[in-house]
Design a protein around this motif. Sequence first.
Motif, mmCIF file in Angstrom:
data_model
loop_
_atom_site.group_PDB
_atom_site.id
_atom_site.type_symbol
_atom_site.label_atom_id
_atom_site.label_comp_id
_atom_site.label_asym_id
_atom_site.label_seq_id
_atom_site.Cartn_x
_atom_site.Cartn_y
_atom_site.Cartn_z
ATOM 1 N N ARG A 8 -35.304 -49.233 8.373
ATOM 2 C CA ARG A 8 -36.359 -50.236 8.525
ATOM 3 C C ARG A 8 -36.013 -51.448 7.665
ATOM 4 N N VAL A 9 -35.893 -52.592 8.314
ATOM 5 C CA VAL A 9 -35.559 -53.830 7.601
ATOM 6 C C VAL A 9 -36.616 -54.911 7.796
ATOM 7 N N LEU A 10 -37.668 -54.628 8.566
ATOM 8 C CA LEU A 10 -38.752 -55.599 8.753
ATOM 9 C C LEU A 10 -39.742 -55.448 7.605
ATOM 10 N N LEU A 33 -24.759 -53.181 5.222
ATOM 11 C CA LEU A 33 -25.694 -52.541 6.151
ATOM 12 C C LEU A 33 -26.557 -53.589 6.843
ATOM 13 N N GLY A 34 -27.082 -54.563 6.093
ATOM 14 C CA GLY A 34 -27.904 -55.610 6.694
ATOM 15 C C GLY A 34 -27.158 -56.413 7.733
ATOM 16 N N ARG A 133 -43.661 -54.983 7.847
ATOM 17 C CA ARG A 133 -44.283 -54.625 6.578
ATOM 18 C C ARG A 133 -44.107 -55.727 5.533
ATOM 19 N N GLY A 134 -43.489 -56.825 5.930
ATOM 20 C CA GLY A 134 -43.205 -57.930 5.024
ATOM 21 C C GLY A 134 -42.067 -58.753 5.579
ATOM 22 N N PRO A 135 -41.539 -59.718 4.805
ATOM 23 C CA PRO A 135 -40.415 -60.527 5.294
ATOM 24 C C PRO A 135 -39.205 -59.664 5.631
ATOM 25 N N ALA A 136 -38.532 -60.015 6.720
ATOM 26 C CA ALA A 136 -37.379 -59.235 7.163
ATOM 27 C C ALA A 136 -36.211 -59.392 6.191
ATOM 28 N N PHE A 137 -35.482 -58.291 5.958
ATOM 29 C CA PHE A 137 -34.282 -58.289 5.120
ATOM 30 C C PHE A 137 -34.576 -58.811 3.712
ATOM 31 N N VAL A 138 -35.789 -58.598 3.229
ATOM 32 C CA VAL A 138 -36.240 -59.261 2.004
ATOM 33 C C VAL A 138 -35.433 -58.851 0.782
ATOM 34 N N ASP A 139 -34.972 -57.603 0.724
ATOM 35 C CA ASP A 139 -34.263 -57.140 -0.474
ATOM 36 C C ASP A 139 -32.792 -56.847 -0.199
ATOM 37 N N ILE A 140 -32.224 -57.569 0.764
ATOM 38 C CA ILE A 140 -30.786 -57.464 1.025
ATOM 39 C C ILE A 140 -30.131 -58.720 0.463
ATOM 40 N N PRO A 141 -29.262 -58.572 -0.545
ATOM 41 C CA PRO A 141 -28.784 -59.728 -1.320
ATOM 42 C C PRO A 141 -27.692 -60.518 -0.624
ATOM 43 N N SER A 142 -28.082 -61.341 0.337
ATOM 44 C CA SER A 142 -27.110 -62.210 1.013
ATOM 45 C C SER A 142 -27.813 -63.464 1.501
#
Length: 266
Positions: A8-10, A33-34, A133-142
Motif C-alpha cells: 500500500r503506497v496511497l 520499491l516505490g 490513507r494520505g499523500p501517495a508515496f509520502v515516506d519514500i525518499p525520492s
Amino acid sequence: MGKDVEIRVLGPLQVTVAGRCVQVPDGKPRTLLGALIARAGHLVSFDRLADLIWDQRPPERTAAALQTCAWRLRRSLGVDVISTHPHGYRLNDSETRVDLIRFHQLLTSAAAARSARSPAERDHLTEALALWRGPAFVDIPSSPLRDEIVPPLTDEERLAAYERRIDLDLNRGLADRAIAELRTLIGEHPLRESLWSRLLKALALAGRPAEALAAYHDFRGKLVDQLGVEPGGQLSSAYLRLLTPLPRAAEPAITRPRRHNQRPYA
C-alpha cells in the motif's frame, strides 16, 4: 506464492506478506520499491532506477548498488516479487496486490459504468477513494519520484474521482453531503477552481445563496492576493447565475366583462 504480498503506497508505506506486516528497509531499497510500483508490471531500466534512487547522482558501481537494493527487498518480500531482466527490474504484479493498481482498476470500472449509465459508477468511485490513507508515496525518499511521477499518476486522478462523485451526488440532490466533502477538499487544495465552482453550485442547490456568494468572494480574494488573477470562466458563470434572479411567472391579465349595452370605442 500467489498474491500473498500486499503493498500500500496511497499513504504511508505498508507491506504484508502472508498476512504478516513486514518492515521494508529504509533508504534506497524503499525507493527502489516505490519506483517499481509506480511502473508496476513494466520493466524499469537500470539507468532510470539509478536516477530515481540517487537523484541523478548515481555511485560509481551503480549495478552492484542496485543489486544490493534488490537483494534486500527480495529478502523482505520474497524472491518472486521482483524479476531481473538484462536491462532492468520489474515488479511482478501477478505476485502482488498493490493499492495503486487497484485504484486504477476501479477508475476503469467507473468509466465503463458511466458509459453504460450504470448506478454502479458511484460505488466504484467510492471504493477507489477509500484506498487512500494520505499523500501517495509520502515516506519514500525520492524527490524525483514524487515530483516527476507521483502527481500525474495519482493526485490529479484522486481529485478528479472526488469531483465526479460529487457531481453524481449533486445530480441526486445530495447537496449537504457534497458541501461537507467540498469544504474538506478545498482545505487541501485552496486554489483549485473546479472545487469552488462545485461548492457554489452545492450551496445554491441547498438554498444558501448568500453563502455561495461569500464563497465566491473568498476564493476571488485568494486568487487576486496570491496569483494576481481573476477567476476563470466556469466559476464566473456560476457567480453570474447567483446574481441573476429567477424570472417571475407572468401574472394573468385581468379581463373585465363588457356590458351588453356598452359600445365599443370608435
